[in-house]
Design an enzyme around this catalytic site. Structure first.
Site, short mmCIF file in Angstrom:
data_model
loop_
_atom_site.label_atom_id
_atom_site.label_comp_id
_atom_site.label_asym_id
_atom_site.label_seq_id
_atom_site.Cartn_x
_atom_site.Cartn_y
_atom_site.Cartn_z
N ASP A 1 0.08 -3.73 6.36
CA ASP A 1 -0.48 -3.42 7.37
C ASP A 1 -1.77 -3.82 7.72
OD1 ASP A 1 1.66 -2.20 8.16
OD2 ASP A 1 1.12 -0.11 7.74
N HIS B 1 1.31 3.95 2.13
CA HIS B 1 1.87 4.74 3.28
C HIS B 1 3.32 4.89 3.16
CE1 HIS B 1 -1.94 3.89 5.67
NE2 HIS B 1 -2.06 5.04 4.93
N HIS C 1 0.88 -1.15 -0.07
CA HIS C 1 0.06 -0.23 0.05
C HIS C 1 0.80 1.21 -0.02
CE1 HIS C 1 0.82 -0.59 4.27
NE2 HIS C 1 0.33 0.77 4.52
N HIS D 1 5.03 -4.46 10.71
CA HIS D 1 5.31 -3.73 12.02
C HIS D 1 5.73 -4.70 13.05
CE1 HIS D 1 5.00 0.35 10.72
NE2 HIS D 1 3.94 -0.30 9.82
N ASP E 1 5.86 4.66 5.06
CA ASP E 1 6.63 3.91 5.64
C ASP E 1 6.78 2.35 4.98
OD1 ASP E 1 3.96 3.56 6.80
OD2 ASP E 1 4.72 2.12 8.20
N HIS E 2 6.21 2.41 3.75
CA HIS E 2 6.16 1.09 2.83
C HIS E 2 6.61 1.38 1.49
CE1 HIS E 2 3.49 -1.09 5.95
NE2 HIS E 2 3.54 0.02 6.33
N HIS F 1 -7.30 -0.86 5.76
CA HIS F 1 -6.18 -0.05 6.09
C HIS F 1 -6.44 1.32 5.26
CE1 HIS F 1 -2.70 1.08 8.16
NE2 HIS F 1 -2.08 1.25 7.11
FE FE Z 1 2.96 0.84 8.03
ZN ZN Z 2 0.15 1.55 6.67
#
Ligand code: FE
Ligand code: ZN
Length: 252
Positions: free
Chosen positions: A132, A56, A54, A170, A58-59, A113
């Site tokens: 996530d 985001h 996805h 995570h 942090d990905h 999410h």
């Molecule tokens: Fe994340």
């Molecule tokens: Zn995420």
């Protein structure tokens, strides 16, 4: 196919998939490029693909820098994430198949999410990369989707074989299981898992991957059939039980 788990940012995991024969690699959700580039050198691998679950940051935060180091590689992500995945080259739909070396992954559309979230299931070697959506002992927050969508997405993941290795993005397991214990105190497997995870985390050791068997037995967000959870929620409909649990955890 070997899976190498890398630490990134504060609590992210990035996964480098290794094709041992071809000496090539793919990376799942590169939060940042540095640890990936270091691992590729250390392992002697050439990057050929990025798999994003996805959009985001942090990905996908490492996508651009990895593309600079390895121009022209494939960047896979959901068709619904078009325009928000740096360097995306392939737009995936539910049921599509992606290949890496001699392994193949099926794409599972798991909105909740985010609107575009997908998971990659390598059935042959039994690996699930779920970003996530499903966490060890928990699940992602509902940033863009509804409880109904997320519960349906999780129900699809829950059907995968019990031995499936669950690689989530995570290290949230300890907090997740502590929450789970408060709402399902009679679950003996959950209590046992929490003890194990407490020992691991006290030594800063990873709790990922888990298995689908462990998730089915101890993750409250997959356990809408539990009488104890149904009583707590005052409901028996799966999406209502799920929505109650998600809401409760969001307010912690
Ligand atoms: Fe994340
Ligand atoms: Zn995420």
């Amino acid at each position: 196919m070997l899976v190498h788990r890398l630490n990134a940012l504060k609590d992210n995991y990035v996964f480098v998939l290794e094709d041992e024969a071809a000496r090539t690699a793919a990376v799942v959700d590169p939060a940042e490029a540095g640890p990936v580039l270091e691992a590729l050198v250390r392992l002697g691998l050439r990057l050929v693909a990025i798999f994003n679950t996805h959009h985001h940051h942090d990905h996908v935060g490492g996508n651009r820098e990895l593309l600079e180091a390895y121009p022209g590689i494939a960047v896979y992500a959901s068709r619904r994430d078009r325009g928000r995945i740096p360097g995306q080259t392939v737009e995936l739909e539910d049921g599509d198949t992606v290949a890496f070396g001699c392994e193949r992954a099926r794409v599972i559309f798991v909105p909740g999410h985010t609107h575009g979230h997908i998971a990659y299931h390598f059935a042959g070697c039994g690996h699930l990369f779920c970003g996530d959506t499903l966490f060890a002992g928990g699940c992602g927050r509902l940033f863009e989707g509804t409880a109904r969508q997320m519960q349906h997405s999780l129900s699809r993941l829950r059907e995968l074989p019990e031995e499936t290795q669950v690689w989530c993005a995570h290290e949230y397991t300890l907090g997740n299981l502590r929450f789970a214990r408060t709402i399902e105190p009679d679950n003996a497997e959950l209590a046992e898992r929490l003890r194990t995870v407490e020992v691991l985390r006290a030594q800063k050791m990873a709790t990922v991957p888990s298995t689908m068997a462990a998730e089915r037995a101890t993750n409250p967000f997959l356990r809408w059939e539990s009488r104890q959870l149904q009583r707590a929620a005052g409901a028996i409909e799966p999406e209502e039980v799920f929505a109650y649990l998600r809401g409760l955890k969001d307010r912690l």
